[in-house]
Design a protein around this motif. Structure first.
Motif, PDB file in Angstrom:
ATOM      1  N   ALA A  53       0.832  -1.208   0.000  1.00 28.03           N
ATOM      2  CA  ALA A  53       0.000   0.000   0.000  1.00 28.03           C
ATOM      3  C   ALA A  53       0.861   1.251   0.000  1.00 28.03           C
ATOM      4  CB  ALA A  53      -0.928  -0.016   1.210  1.00 28.03           C
ATOM      5  N   CYS A  54       1.974   1.216   0.730  1.00 28.82           N
ATOM      6  CA  CYS A  54       2.871   2.376   0.777  1.00 28.82           C
ATOM      7  C   CYS A  54       3.488   2.654  -0.588  1.00 28.82           C
ATOM      8  CB  CYS A  54       3.991   2.133   1.791  1.00 28.82           C
ATOM      9  SG  CYS A  54       3.470   2.158   3.511  1.00 28.82           S
ATOM     10  N   ARG A  55       3.858   1.596  -1.310  1.00 30.26           N
ATOM     11  CA  ARG A  55       4.581   1.769  -2.578  1.00 30.26           C
ATOM     12  C   ARG A  55       3.740   2.466  -3.642  1.00 30.26           C
ATOM     13  NH1 ARG A  55       7.130  -3.276  -1.200  1.00 30.26           N
ATOM     14  NH2 ARG A  55       5.536  -4.496  -2.306  1.00 30.26           N
ATOM     15  N   GLN A  56       2.420   2.325  -3.567  1.00 28.83           N
ATOM     16  CA  GLN A  56       1.582   2.952  -4.589  1.00 28.83           C
ATOM     17  C   GLN A  56       0.890   4.225  -4.114  1.00 28.83           C
ATOM     18  OE1 GLN A  56      -2.421   2.445  -4.400  1.00 28.83           O
ATOM     19  NE2 GLN A  56      -1.445   2.735  -2.389  1.00 28.83           N
ATOM     20  N   ALA A  57       1.228   4.674  -2.888  1.00 27.26           N
ATOM     21  CA  ALA A  57       0.523   5.812  -2.285  1.00 27.26           C
ATOM     22  C   ALA A  57       0.670   7.090  -3.107  1.00 27.26           C
ATOM     23  CB  ALA A  57       1.015   6.038  -0.861  1.00 27.26           C
TER      24      ALA A  57
END
Length: 585
Positions: A53-57
């Motif tokens: 989730a963090c990588r595509q934020a």
């Protein structure tokens, strides 16, 4: 079947388990020891949790949710594709990933957990956390406070009895607890905190600085573009972490925005001294709770055996310097600030589940936690009558007998209050119910027993029973009536800011009530025995009574010190002049 311990954090979460008598951190599917507390929804309906989730934020900011812990127990909702998600539901997605990762790590099904919360979480926030666990398919054996859990992890390796301070500055909340560690007993002496102070606030200061630099250089306000703002905030978090070990952090964000002449880039640097200046007030805000916790525990900082730093934000050098100046002690480095809370929760989980091997033995550890705010009932005159003092050890079972204020009452309203102010209206009403079927009797005759029960999770139940008829009514304080975190913080601040005003108001209430009772007593005595008095004596008593009655006509909330003094003087005069008539009555 293993019981896991979960530190459900604002920024990162962590899970642990006791195996072979020793606590172990559970690695997630990505091989990491902690999991970002981030949830995202892709446009094709997939839900991402943690690092993915963090990588595509940055490219999907509107559908990415972080720091949901700050919304626990509120009516906040996340709206995604027409569906509204509660904080409990978002938190449950994080818990469900932690559960799945634990099952893969352990090779067995996991259905039980101990979950930690900030010590200053109120009833509603604790219940919301339990609900999130239940949504995630977990039986929550216990909700325990994060500082208590950290002390439990520390205490097993440092067996000497001692008093410790746990200074817990996480991503979204700040707690400080004074805890006494004894042989098999972890007892919380006092707790204080701020539910809206944490690493997120430090990140925001750097982000604001970077937004300012970019706007001055390019004329573009990047904070208005959600994708650009997400990249800046992520860079701010990384810069903060770098400044814990370096004197300067460099930020380089190419293609942050599009200008009239082409792409715009952000290049900036932040020094540790600049960071310290822009966050000095945040560090300073931790001093009040530390002083309050020490005062409530009744000890000086010099009596502490150790100071434990918990939460990733305690890696900030200025925070560590503040702790040293407040306590005069070098903080302990024997526990990992990111993992110790989960470890303590796992130890408690193993104890509750009946583990009897190695380091942890069944029922070998007793945790004695406390309630963070006082609980009261509203009584005659709008007074908040204290039943349970703040920092009372849990679980609590306390009863007190009350009676009716008016003749022949057949019902009474029980108004349960939370806060530190002496008047009911200045505290938070967290629940009301009505006890009906009271036997008709003169005022003051019925015996109504009110009982407060707070369980080990901090969940409150209040009951009332008419001892004459056996009629009983109870209430478990529900979500709609619990205090918000802002209200808790305000309750403490108001109690300090208005201490002098509160003292005057309480004094006014007491003097007014005593004087009113005397007037009623004299009126009754005159009606019964007035004919036995000399004319002059009767005239004097009536004059004094009327003078006092006139002073009592002013509302108590408008009484000033001069009014109180006048009522007290008039009461003393009537007390003297009516002594004879009252003796006849």
């Amino acid at each position: 079947m293993a019981t896991i311990g979960i530190d459900l954090g604002t920024t990162n979460s962590c899970a642990a388990v006791v195996e072979g008598g020793k606590p172990a951190i559970i690695h997630n599917a990505e091989g990491s020891r902690t999991t970002p507390s981030v949830v995202a929804f892709t446009k094709d309906g997939e839900r991402l949790v943690g690092a993915t989730a963090c990588r595509q934020a940055a490219i999907n900011p509107e559908r990415t949710i972080s720091s949901v812990k700050r919304h626990m127990g509120t009516d906040w909702r996340a709206s995604i594709d027409g569906k509204r998600f509660t904080p409990q539901e978002i938190s449950a997605m994080i818990l469900r990933k932690l559960r799945r990762d634990a099952e893969a790590f352990l090779g067995q099904e996991v259905t039980q957990a101990v979950i930690t919360v900030p010590a200053y979480f109120n009833d509603m926030q604790r219940q919301a956390t339990k609900d999130a666990g239940r949504i995630a398919g977990l039986e929550v054996l216990r909700i325990i406070n994060e500082p208590t859990s950290a002390a439990l992890a520390y205490g097993l390796d440092n067996g000497d009895p001692q008093k410790v301070m746990v200074y817990d500055l996480g991503g979204g909340t700040f707690d400080v607890s004074i805890i006494e560690i004894g042989e098999g007993v972890i007892e919380v002496l006092a707790t204080a905190g701020d539910n809206h102070l944490g690493g997120d606030d430090f990140d925001e200061r750097i982000a604001d600085y970077l937004f300012g630099v970019f706007k001055r250089e390019s004329g573009v306000d990047a904070s208005r573009d959600s994708a650009a703002a997400q990249r800046v905030r992520e860079a701010a978090r990384q810069a903060k972490e770098e400044l814990s070990s370096m004197e300067t952090a460099r930020v380089n964000l190419p293609f942050l925005a599009q200008g009239a002449s082409g792409p715009l880039h952000l290049e900036a640097q932040v020094t540790r001294s600049e960071f310290n200046r822009m966050t000095a007030d945040l560090v300073e805000r931790t001093e009040g709770p530390v002083s309050q916790a020490l005062n409530d525990a009744g000890i000086a900082a010099s009596e502490l055996g150790s100071v434990l730093l918990v939460g990733g934000s305690t890696r900030i050098p200025a925070v560590q310097d503040k702790v040293r100046s407040l306590t005069g002690k070098e903080p302990s480095s024997s526990i990992n600030p990111d993992e110790c809370v989960a470890v303590g929760a796992a130890i408690q989980g193993a104890t509750l589940a009946g583990s009897s091997t190695g380091l942890v033995k069944a029922n070998s550890i007793l945790l004695l936690d406390v309630t963070p705010l006082s609980l009261s009932l509203e009584t005659v005159g709008g007074v908040a009558t204290r039943i349970v003092e703040r920092n009372t050890t849990l679980p609590v079972h306390y009863s007190q007998i009350f009676t009716t204020a008016a003749a022949f009452q057949t019902s009474v309203e029980i108004n349960v209050l939370q806060g530190e102010r002496p008047m009911a209206r200045d505290n938070k009403s967290i629940g009301k119910f009505r006890l009906k079927g009271i036997k008709r009797a003169p005022a003051g005759v019925p015996q109504i027993e009110v009982t407060f029960d707070i369980d080990a999770n901090g969940i409150l139940t209040v009951s009332a029973e008419d001892k004459g008829t056996g009629k009983e009514q109870s209430i478990t304080i529900d979500e709609s009536g619990r205090m918000s975190d802002e209200e808790i913080d305000r309750a403490i601040r108001d109690a300090e800011a208005y201490a002098a005003q509160d003292a005057t108001r309480r004094d006014a209430m007491e003097v007014h009530a005593e004087a009113a009772r005397l007037v009623q007593e004299v009126d009754a005595a005159l009606a019964k025995s007035g004919k036995q008095l000399e004319k002059e004596e009767k005239k004097q008593v009536k004059a004094d009574s009327n003078a006092l009655r006139k002073l009592l006509s002013k509302k108590t909330e408008k009484l000033e010190e001069a009014d109180i003094a006048a009522i007290r003087s008039a009461k003393e005069q009537l007390d003297r002049s009516s002594e004879h008539v009252r003796s006849l009555g």
